[in-house]
Scaffold this motif. Structure first.
Motif, PDB file in Angstrom:
ATOM      1  N   ILE A  55      84.996  30.175 118.542  1.00 44.16           N
ATOM      2  CA  ILE A  55      85.839  30.994 119.412  1.00 44.16           C
ATOM      3  C   ILE A  55      85.361  30.983 120.869  1.00 44.16           C
ATOM      4  O   ILE A  55      84.242  31.367 121.177  1.00 44.16           O
ATOM      5  CB  ILE A  55      85.912  32.443 118.892  1.00 44.16           C
ATOM      6  N   THR A  56      86.231  30.544 121.731  1.00 43.50           N
ATOM      7  CA  THR A  56      85.975  30.417 123.171  1.00 43.50           C
ATOM      8  C   THR A  56      84.663  29.667 123.420  1.00 43.50           C
ATOM      9  O   THR A  56      83.766  30.143 124.109  1.00 43.50           O
ATOM     10  CB  THR A  56      85.929  31.798 123.866  1.00 43.50           C
ATOM     11  N   ASN A  57      84.570  28.461 122.848  1.00 45.46           N
ATOM     12  CA  ASN A  57      83.336  27.679 123.028  1.00 45.46           C
ATOM     13  C   ASN A  57      83.258  27.134 124.444  1.00 45.46           C
ATOM     14  O   ASN A  57      84.199  26.554 124.963  1.00 45.46           O
ATOM     15  CB  ASN A  57      83.221  26.572 121.978  1.00 45.46           C
ATOM     16  N   GLU A  58      82.105  27.352 125.086  1.00 49.11           N
ATOM     17  CA  GLU A  58      81.947  27.044 126.510  1.00 49.11           C
ATOM     18  C   GLU A  58      81.034  25.863 126.785  1.00 49.11           C
ATOM     19  O   GLU A  58      81.245  25.123 127.736  1.00 49.11           O
ATOM     20  CB  GLU A  58      81.406  28.281 127.236  1.00 49.11           C
ATOM     21  N   SER A  59      80.016  25.668 125.968  1.00 51.88           N
ATOM     22  CA  SER A  59      79.034  24.622 126.236  1.00 51.88           C
ATOM     23  C   SER A  59      78.622  23.935 124.944  1.00 51.88           C
ATOM     24  O   SER A  59      78.596  24.556 123.875  1.00 51.88           O
ATOM     25  CB  SER A  59      77.799  25.237 126.918  1.00 51.88           C
ATOM     26  N   VAL A  60      78.304  22.632 125.056  1.00 54.29           N
ATOM     27  CA  VAL A  60      77.826  21.847 123.918  1.00 54.29           C
ATOM     28  C   VAL A  60      76.554  21.123 124.326  1.00 54.29           C
ATOM     29  O   VAL A  60      76.471  20.547 125.412  1.00 54.29           O
ATOM     30  CB  VAL A  60      78.879  20.814 123.458  1.00 54.29           C
ATOM     31  N   LEU A  61      75.553  21.132 123.444  1.00 56.46           N
ATOM     32  CA  LEU A  61      74.268  20.499 123.750  1.00 56.46           C
ATOM     33  C   LEU A  61      73.752  19.753 122.533  1.00 56.46           C
ATOM     34  O   LEU A  61      73.618  20.326 121.445  1.00 56.46           O
ATOM     35  CB  LEU A  61      73.246  21.562 124.174  1.00 56.46           C
ATOM     36  N   TYR A  62      73.438  18.479 122.718  1.00 58.31           N
ATOM     37  CA  TYR A  62      72.910  17.636 121.644  1.00 58.31           C
ATOM     38  C   TYR A  62      71.393  17.610 121.691  1.00 58.31           C
ATOM     39  O   TYR A  62      70.793  17.405 122.754  1.00 58.31           O
ATOM     40  CB  TYR A  62      73.456  16.216 121.780  1.00 58.31           C
ATOM     41  N   ASP A  63      70.766  17.804 120.525  1.00 58.74           N
ATOM     42  CA  ASP A  63      69.311  17.740 120.401  1.00 58.74           C
ATOM     43  C   ASP A  63      68.962  16.392 119.771  1.00 58.74           C
ATOM     44  O   ASP A  63      69.149  16.174 118.579  1.00 58.74           O
ATOM     45  CB  ASP A  63      68.797  18.885 119.526  1.00 58.74           C
ATOM     46  N   GLU A  64      68.452  15.488 120.591  1.00 58.83           N
ATOM     47  CA  GLU A  64      68.155  14.134 120.126  1.00 58.83           C
ATOM     48  C   GLU A  64      67.076  14.104 119.059  1.00 58.83           C
ATOM     49  O   GLU A  64      67.060  13.229 118.190  1.00 58.83           O
ATOM     50  CB  GLU A  64      67.745  13.267 121.323  1.00 58.83           C
ATOM     51  N   SER A  65      66.167  15.062 119.074  1.00 59.36           N
ATOM     52  CA  SER A  65      65.046  15.053 118.124  1.00 59.36           C
ATOM     53  C   SER A  65      65.474  15.439 116.712  1.00 59.36           C
ATOM     54  O   SER A  65      64.820  15.061 115.741  1.00 59.36           O
ATOM     55  CB  SER A  65      63.941  16.005 118.605  1.00 59.36           C
ATOM     56  N   ASP A 267      81.720  22.874 129.631  1.00 58.97           N
ATOM     57  CA  ASP A 267      80.396  22.279 129.850  1.00 58.97           C
ATOM     58  C   ASP A 267      80.125  21.207 128.793  1.00 58.97           C
ATOM     59  O   ASP A 267      79.621  21.501 127.710  1.00 58.97           O
ATOM     60  CB  ASP A 267      79.345  23.385 129.814  1.00 58.97           C
ATOM     61  N   ILE A 268      80.446  19.954 129.122  1.00 60.29           N
ATOM     62  CA  ILE A 268      80.370  18.851 128.160  1.00 60.29           C
ATOM     63  C   ILE A 268      78.936  18.499 127.777  1.00 60.29           C
ATOM     64  O   ILE A 268      77.997  18.722 128.531  1.00 60.29           O
ATOM     65  CB  ILE A 268      81.077  17.597 128.711  1.00 60.29           C
ATOM     66  N   GLY A 269      78.809  17.925 126.575  1.00 57.87           N
ATOM     67  CA  GLY A 269      77.535  17.402 126.092  1.00 57.87           C
ATOM     68  C   GLY A 269      77.641  15.904 125.873  1.00 57.87           C
ATOM     69  O   GLY A 269      78.712  15.307 126.023  1.00 57.87           O
ATOM     70  N   PHE A 270      76.520  15.274 125.491  1.00 55.04           N
ATOM     71  CA  PHE A 270      76.503  13.814 125.383  1.00 55.04           C
ATOM     72  C   PHE A 270      75.474  13.366 124.353  1.00 55.04           C
ATOM     73  O   PHE A 270      74.372  13.920 124.275  1.00 55.04           O
ATOM     74  CB  PHE A 270      76.177  13.204 126.745  1.00 55.04           C
ATOM     75  N   SER A 273      72.609   7.762 122.494  1.00 57.32           N
ATOM     76  CA  SER A 273      72.447   6.592 121.636  1.00 57.32           C
ATOM     77  C   SER A 273      73.775   6.037 121.142  1.00 57.32           C
ATOM     78  O   SER A 273      73.858   4.876 120.740  1.00 57.32           O
ATOM     79  CB  SER A 273      71.554   6.940 120.441  1.00 57.32           C
ATOM     80  N   GLU A 274      74.818   6.869 121.167  1.00 54.94           N
ATOM     81  CA  GLU A 274      76.119   6.446 120.649  1.00 54.94           C
ATOM     82  C   GLU A 274      77.226   6.523 121.699  1.00 54.94           C
ATOM     83  O   GLU A 274      78.388   6.239 121.398  1.00 54.94           O
ATOM     84  CB  GLU A 274      76.492   7.293 119.428  1.00 54.94           C
ATOM     85  N   ASN A 275      76.862   6.910 122.922  1.00 56.52           N
ATOM     86  CA  ASN A 275      77.848   7.058 124.004  1.00 56.52           C
ATOM     87  C   ASN A 275      79.024   7.949 123.587  1.00 56.52           C
ATOM     88  O   ASN A 275      80.196   7.604 123.784  1.00 56.52           O
ATOM     89  CB  ASN A 275      78.368   5.695 124.464  1.00 56.52           C
ATOM     90  N   ILE A 276      78.689   9.104 123.027  1.00 53.15           N
ATOM     91  CA  ILE A 276      79.718  10.047 122.592  1.00 53.15           C
ATOM     92  C   ILE A 276      79.693  11.272 123.500  1.00 53.15           C
ATOM     93  O   ILE A 276      78.648  11.894 123.702  1.00 53.15           O
ATOM     94  CB  ILE A 276      79.505  10.466 121.122  1.00 53.15           C
ATOM     95  N   VAL A 277      80.856  11.610 124.041  1.00 51.78           N
ATOM     96  CA  VAL A 277      81.018  12.780 124.892  1.00 51.78           C
ATOM     97  C   VAL A 277      81.547  13.933 124.045  1.00 51.78           C
ATOM     98  O   VAL A 277      82.529  13.777 123.317  1.00 51.78           O
ATOM     99  CB  VAL A 277      81.992  12.497 126.051  1.00 51.78           C
TER     100      VAL A 277
END
Length: 294
Positions: A55-65, A267-270, A273-277
């Motif tokens: 609900i009302t998601n504002e930011s996405v963050l990928y944790d590579e580890s 607020d986009i994330g990335f 390793s896979e070039n995924i937005v």
């Protein structure tokens, strides 16, 4: 005579063609054929989306580890201290793994990873969440803060912006400070591998020097939200209203426009390793993933 002339012309044409196809060395140097590759137009291709439960998601963050993807959900008002906000975890296939990994926040927005913690802005404070336990371990109130927004972590440093006051704050060694100001409506922030700070504000996309100066890189992508450093002078920037841009030294290319669908691009994330937005759609309540080709 005509027949002989034709043979002579044919022989000359064949010799020239052979010479063009087989460059020969001469005393003046060598002839080389140089192939110039045409520049590729960058594109985004949709590959998956989550259920509309964030609900009302504002930011996405990928944790590579760990491969986990964190999503901040405001749910209530963007400036409302109502305890409705949360952090979810999804996987790289778009499955919601833990809808309320952390709950009880107010209006969580930007996120960053450092020191074994997830840091998230929450209106007028920076919240520290232990990655292992999922528990809030500390809160850092920011005096005079109006609308804390994006976060970027570099080594043990955590930078975060205040959109209302035009300031960039820093958390380091358990203490907060203001390291830059005068950047009207600053939102998106990112730190390069050499520690250089970049930001998106009312003037556009800029490199921000912590001595009080800044260098404007692109003046057309103003009011940006999410910022990704791709490397080699390439960047991604989103505008909340529904636009994502590819920025390089030639200018900017509009990759995605979802304004007609009333689907936001916050607020986009990335996933490098896979070039995924990873695109938080705000009022559409889902994260959408796109493959970037550039």
């Amino acid at each position: 005579m005509k027949h002989q002339s034709k043979l002579m012309l044919l022989g000359l044409s064949t010799t020239l063609l052979f010479a063009q196809c087989n460059p020969q060395k001469s005393n003046e140097g060598s002839t080389e054929v140089v192939l110039v590759e045409e520049a590729k137009t960058p594109t985004l291709t949709k590959i998956w989306e989550t259920d509309a439960e964030l609900i009302t998601n504002e930011s996405v963050l990928y944790d590579e580890s760990t491969g986990k993807i964190y999503v901040s959900n405001i749910e209530g008002e963007p400036s409302g201290k109502d305890g409705k906000g949360s952090i979810s975890i999804i996987d790289k296939e778009g499955t919601i793994v833990n809808k309320e990994w952390v709950s009880g926040l107010d209006a969580p927005k930007g996120m960053g990873l450092a020191n074994g913690n997830l840091y998230v802005t929450d209106i007028d404070q920076l919240v520290e969440i232990n990655l292992e336990s999922g528990k809030i371990s500390k809160k850092y109130p920011i005096e005079g803060a109006g609308f804390l927004n994006d976060v970027a972590a570099f080594e043990s440093k955590v930078y975060f912006t205040d959109m209302n006051t035009g300031k960039i704050h820093l958390l380091e060694g358990g203490k907060t400070s203001t390291v830059a100001e005068g950047h009207t409506s600053i939102n998106g922030i990112a730190v390069d591998s050499d520690g250089s700070v970049y930001g998106l504000d009312g003037e556009g996309f800029k490199m921000i020097h912590l001595d009080g100066t800044a260098m404007l890189i692109n003046k057309n992508v103003t009011g940006g939200d999410g910022l990704i450093i791709l490397g080699d002078g390439n960047y991604l920037a989103s505008r909340w209203a529904g636009e994502i841009y590819f920025i390089d030294n030639e200018g900017e290319t509009l990759l995605l426009d979802t304004k007609a669908e009333e689907s936001n691009t916050a607020d986009i994330g990335f996933i490098p390793s896979e070039n995924i937005v990873l695109v938080p759609t705000f009022f559409k309540n889902k994260v959408v993933a796109y493959k970037l080709d550039y």
